[in-house]
Enzyme design. Structure first.
Site, PDB file in Angstrom:
ATOM      1  N   HIS A 225      40.126  54.386  75.235  1.00 45.55           N
ATOM      2  CA  HIS A 225      39.394  55.657  75.278  1.00 45.55           C
ATOM      3  C   HIS A 225      37.901  55.370  75.434  1.00 45.55           C
ATOM      4  O   HIS A 225      37.344  54.522  74.732  1.00 45.55           O
ATOM      5  CB  HIS A 225      39.640  56.442  73.993  1.00 45.55           C
ATOM      6  CG  HIS A 225      38.991  57.794  73.985  1.00 45.55           C
ATOM      7  ND1 HIS A 225      39.460  58.837  74.748  1.00 45.55           N
ATOM      8  CD2 HIS A 225      37.909  58.270  73.313  1.00 45.55           C
ATOM      9  CE1 HIS A 225      38.701  59.898  74.545  1.00 45.55           C
ATOM     10  NE2 HIS A 225      37.750  59.576  73.687  1.00 45.55           N
ATOM     11  N   TYR A 250      34.058  66.194  76.250  1.00 44.86           N
ATOM     12  CA  TYR A 250      33.466  66.625  74.986  1.00 44.86           C
ATOM     13  C   TYR A 250      32.080  65.999  74.837  1.00 44.86           C
ATOM     14  O   TYR A 250      31.754  64.993  75.486  1.00 44.86           O
ATOM     15  CB  TYR A 250      34.361  66.252  73.799  1.00 44.86           C
ATOM     16  CG  TYR A 250      34.596  64.764  73.618  1.00 44.86           C
ATOM     17  CD1 TYR A 250      33.623  63.940  73.035  1.00 44.86           C
ATOM     18  CD2 TYR A 250      35.797  64.175  74.011  1.00 44.86           C
ATOM     19  CE1 TYR A 250      33.827  62.582  72.863  1.00 44.86           C
ATOM     20  CE2 TYR A 250      36.012  62.810  73.846  1.00 44.86           C
ATOM     21  CZ  TYR A 250      35.028  62.028  73.267  1.00 44.86           C
ATOM     22  OH  TYR A 250      35.230  60.670  73.104  1.00 44.86           O
ATOM     23  N   ASP A 531      68.541  72.757  56.739  1.00 41.55           N
ATOM     24  CA  ASP A 531      69.263  74.015  56.915  1.00 41.55           C
ATOM     25  C   ASP A 531      70.429  73.712  57.840  1.00 41.55           C
ATOM     26  O   ASP A 531      70.224  73.363  59.007  1.00 41.55           O
ATOM     27  CB  ASP A 531      68.321  75.060  57.524  1.00 41.55           C
ATOM     28  CG  ASP A 531      68.964  76.416  57.686  1.00 41.55           C
ATOM     29  OD1 ASP A 531      69.125  77.131  56.686  1.00 41.55           O
ATOM     30  OD2 ASP A 531      69.315  76.763  58.840  1.00 41.55           O
TER      31      ASP A 531
END
Length: 804
Positions: A225, A250, A531
């Site tokens: 990066h 940015y 669930d």
């Protein structure tokens, strides 16, 4: 270096130091952090340091908010400057979709009480003078955001941890992790062995290699990066940070100059063959060719960059994950935790992340719902580095993109396919992906039978097809056939299986063989961890069926709670069986001629299971539904699947059978009020709050979470069904629910109900507002849309169709 510690944290970056700080703050002072070089020498020291709180999930946003709370106070607490600057943040909208995204974010921020303000381009310019507002349609300003010095923050966290008794050892390399009987026992270093109970892998870009020492795969990829730092030129130091997603860039102030970076479309993975042993406090060589498009975009937004002197181009590796979320939590090795994969917003989340992981370790469960970040969410396909790389590259390259509801990632597909995949493809299936499985969203061949005029407004109508309505109505009026092979299937067997599941499940599951039970598995606080349905196949054999993406998670939860010495065995049998759901009022008419077994309501009632043959295909037939219609789930060995599918399709022709996808299932289940774990229900919601009290058996004896429900009394909030006044306006989830202009809750899920012809939303609201007829408003893209609390379920409230 001590030879024993309760917890060993591996990694001296901001993440590891935050976890150590919070462990010590919670009273666990007997903890040690190991760093192979010096603190901050991995990815932390070269981070740009932006801190933005509003994120795409409730839990991640809460973590970021907790970070800001800590960063405000930490410097004073330890008497060390953290470099925290609460200057606020600006996010620009340079396209219509990005402007709509800001409107959506403003509503989302309202539910957190975050002071986010929408403003004009001129107002944004006043806050960030060096930018050009050409093409800017609007902006959002969040005044409590800011930036921090990553190294100073890390050192402050380290000092705070030491002050509370924790130990930090630098210059010590971890050589191995001792695992015995499925649990961590010790950490081996180049200076000796440390016995311990818990190890936290907070290794950042090294986390993959550290995990491998214990046989655990951590799916992340370091990405190179880049950002540029300009020479000071007299710019205001208190300017807010600035993001321009449409240009992928940015900015933030830096000593009178600027930091300018972004997320290019052609990412540069790094370290795939292994990270060099001496890569400490190092950067990669600047890649100006790769940075050039970003710099051009940055210059278009801040024209002064064209003449600014670039002091340096930072190029450093940051760990990214295949879905862009953190990797947190205990692994399949007991006591081995991961806190890694921070995807370039680790500085923003470090304070809250450390708190969450420390609480999770100390208290046994996290204070937030972290399913989206849980280390157990990744299936075995992520052991493949090429697959992980493909998925992670797509995440990085689309970091700033607007993603409409139903957005599907494309990398690494198709991977897991049903035995009838070719049949589905031939019928024009539009596939989505979940857990690596290809699943049908809808069939394009059904589009002509649908109604284009029902397309929802705005974002909800972007990735939509009239086929959804056609498949919905076919299921209600005639019958529809769905491929549910991807649903996770677990078998729990053994002499102690019945007793164990009775203690683990909130409903009574040790019933007569052939009984199907819908139940939840709860944590000690009474929150819903799983669930699912449990079918008793024999005295010592139970089959659990859960959601496609939840199999690994649910299996880990079950295994973690098996008492030592208990004769219980758990096996994932998902790939062993295909599953087809035949639902609709004509379902029995279609199936009965194909089998010699009597499947009348008297012989096979609702929530019962039976072994039968469909033609020559052996099946387990479950009388269950997730759409609120008569029907059957048919499970057969995978090698029989094609024959079963073809037989059902052929038999259904005379009855108008239609093939259906998961978008129709979603619409059908909303009309019936069936909950979805991960959105309507999470680990922080109790069954009583979520409207699942009917599946509780508080009188059956003790079970995990029971006492918390008994002690908790009446819920202070409840999940309710809302019907919106405008049927064309469809919620996306997370919208604020207001009473008298004040946000009292947020939407969990919603959609259009084609049978009730209404826009439906589910939301948690205060119990006093959970009254049928209560008027509310839902904030949707800057609008306030009226709604009312409705009686559940909206469709077939007596369940006569389900039990037909």
């Amino acid at each position: 270096m001590a030879g024993r510690a309760r917890v060993v944290v591996i990694g001296g970056g901001v993440g590891g130091c935050s976890i150590l700080y919070w462990l010590a703050r919670l009273g666990w002072s007997d903890c040690m952090l190991l760093e192979r070089a010096e603190l901050t020498s991995g990815s932390t020291f070269h981070s740009a340091g932006l801190v933005g709180q509003l994120r795409g999930s409730l839990s991640l946003t809460r973590m970021m908010m907790h970070s800001v709370e800590l960063y405000r106070a930490l410097g004073s607490e330890v008497d060390l400057d953290t470099g925290w600057r609460e200057v606020g943040s600006l996010r620009l909208a340079s396209s219509r979709p990005h402007l709509e995204e800001l409107q959506r974010q403003a509503a989302w921020a309202e539910t957190f009480g975050l002071p986010l303000h929408l403003m004009s381009a001129a107002e944004a310019l006043a806050l960030f003078p060096p930018m050009s507002v050409d093409g800017v349609l609007g902006a959002a300003f969040l005044e409590t955001d800011g930036y921090v010095d990553p190294s100073q923050l890390t050192l402050a966290l380290a000092k705070g941890a030491r002050q509370r008794g924790a130990t930090i050892v630098t210059g010590r390399r971890v050589l191995g992790i001792d695992v015995r009987d499925g649990r961590v026992r010790a950490v081996h270093t180049d200076a000796g062995t440390i016995e311990c109970e818990v190890v936290v892998n907070a290794g950042g870009i090294y986390a993959h290699e550290i995990g491998a020492l214990a046989g655990v795969h951590v799916p992340l990829v370091p990405m190179a990066h880049q950002y540029a730092i300009t020479k000071p030129s007299g710019l205001p130091r208190d300017m807010p940070t600035l993001r321009d997603p449409a240009h992928l860039v940015y900015f933030r102030a830096a000593g009178g100059g600027l930091v300018a970076g972004g997320y290019e479309r052609n990412p540069a993975p790094w370290g795939l063959a292994g990270i060099p042993g001496d890569f400490n406090h190092q950067l990669l060589e600047p890649d100006w060719d790769r940075f050039a498009p970003l710099f051009e975009a940055a210059t278009a937004r801040v024209p002064g960059l064209a003449d600014a002197e670039i002091v340096t181009l930072i190029n450093g590796p940051e760990a990214f994950t295949p879905d862009g979320e953190f990797i947190l939590g205990e692994t399949d090795v007991g006591g081995l935790w991961v806190a890694a994969g921070f995807c370039a917003h680790g500085i923003a989340g470090a304070g809250g992340m450390g708190r969450l992981v420390a609480e999770w370790i100390v208290e046994g469960q996290p204070g937030l719902d972290v399913w989206a970040m849980d280390s157990r969410r990744f299936g075995p396909q992520y052991r493949s580095r090429p697959y992980t790389l493909a998925r992670t590259t797509e995440v990085y390259a689309t970091y700033y993109d607007v993603k409409y509801p139903g957005h599907e990632r494309q990398a690494g597909r198709p991977l897991r396919v049903s035995p009838v995949y070719a049949r589905l493809e031939a019928r024009g299936a539009s596939f989505g992906e979940k857990g690596g499985w290809e699943r049908v969203n809808w069939f394009a061949s059904n589009s002509l039978a649908g109604d284009e005029s029902l397309r929802p407004e705005g974002w909800a109508g972007q990735l939509w097809s009239p086929a959804i309505g056609a498949e919905h109505r076919a299921c209600r009026d005639r019958a529809a056939l769905f491929d549910e092979t991807s649903f996770a299937k677990l078998e729990v067997t053994g002499p102690d299986a019945a007793e164990f599941l009775e203690w683990l499940c909130a409903n009574r599951v040790a019933r007569a063989p052939g009984t199907v039970t819908y139940t939840q598995l709860l944590n000690a606080r009474g929150g819903v961890e799983c669930d699912l349905t449990v079918t008793r196949l024999g005295e010592q054999r139970f089959r659990i069926v859960t959601g496609t993406a939840f199999g690994h998670h649910d299996q880990a939860w079950i295994r973690a709670h098996i008492p030592e010495g208990s004769r219980v065995h758990v096996e994932d049998v998902t790939s062993r069986y295909a599953c087809f759901a035949l639902w609709g009022p004509r379902a029995r008419d279609i199936l009965q001629p194909l089998t010699e077994t009597d499947i009348s309501n008297e012989e096979l009632p609702y929530l019962r299971a039976v072994d039968l043959n469909v033609g020559a295909v052996p099946c387990l037939a479950l009388r269950v539904t997730f759409v609120g219609e008569l029907g059957f789930e048919l499970y057969c060995p995978a090698e029989f699947a094609l024959g079963l599918w073809d037989g059902l399709v052929e038999a259904g022709r005379a009855f108008g059978l239609l093939l259906g996808g998961y978008r129709a299932i979603e619409s059908l289940r909303l009309e019936k009020g069936y909950r979805v774990w991960g959105s309507d229900v999470t680990s922080t919601d109790t069954p009583l709050e979520a409207g699942l009290g009917f599946a509780l058996r508080l009188d059956k004896g003790d079970f995990l979470g029971r006492q918390a429900l008994v002690d908790g009394g009446e819920p202070r909030r409840r999940l309710v069904c809302l019907v919106l006044d405008d049927p064309r306006v469809v919620v996306l989830g997370s919208e604020p629910v207001r009473i008298d202009g004040r946000a009292v809750g947020r939407v969990t899920s919603g959609g259009y109900g084609y049978s009730v012809e209404s826009s439906i939303a589910y939301a948690y609201v205060p119990s006093e507002a959970a009254v049928v007829g209560q008027a509310l408003e839902v904030g949707i893209f800057g609008r306030s849309v009226g709604a009312q609390v409705a009686a559940e379920p909206l469709f077939d409230p007596t369940n006569s169709r389900v039990r037909a």
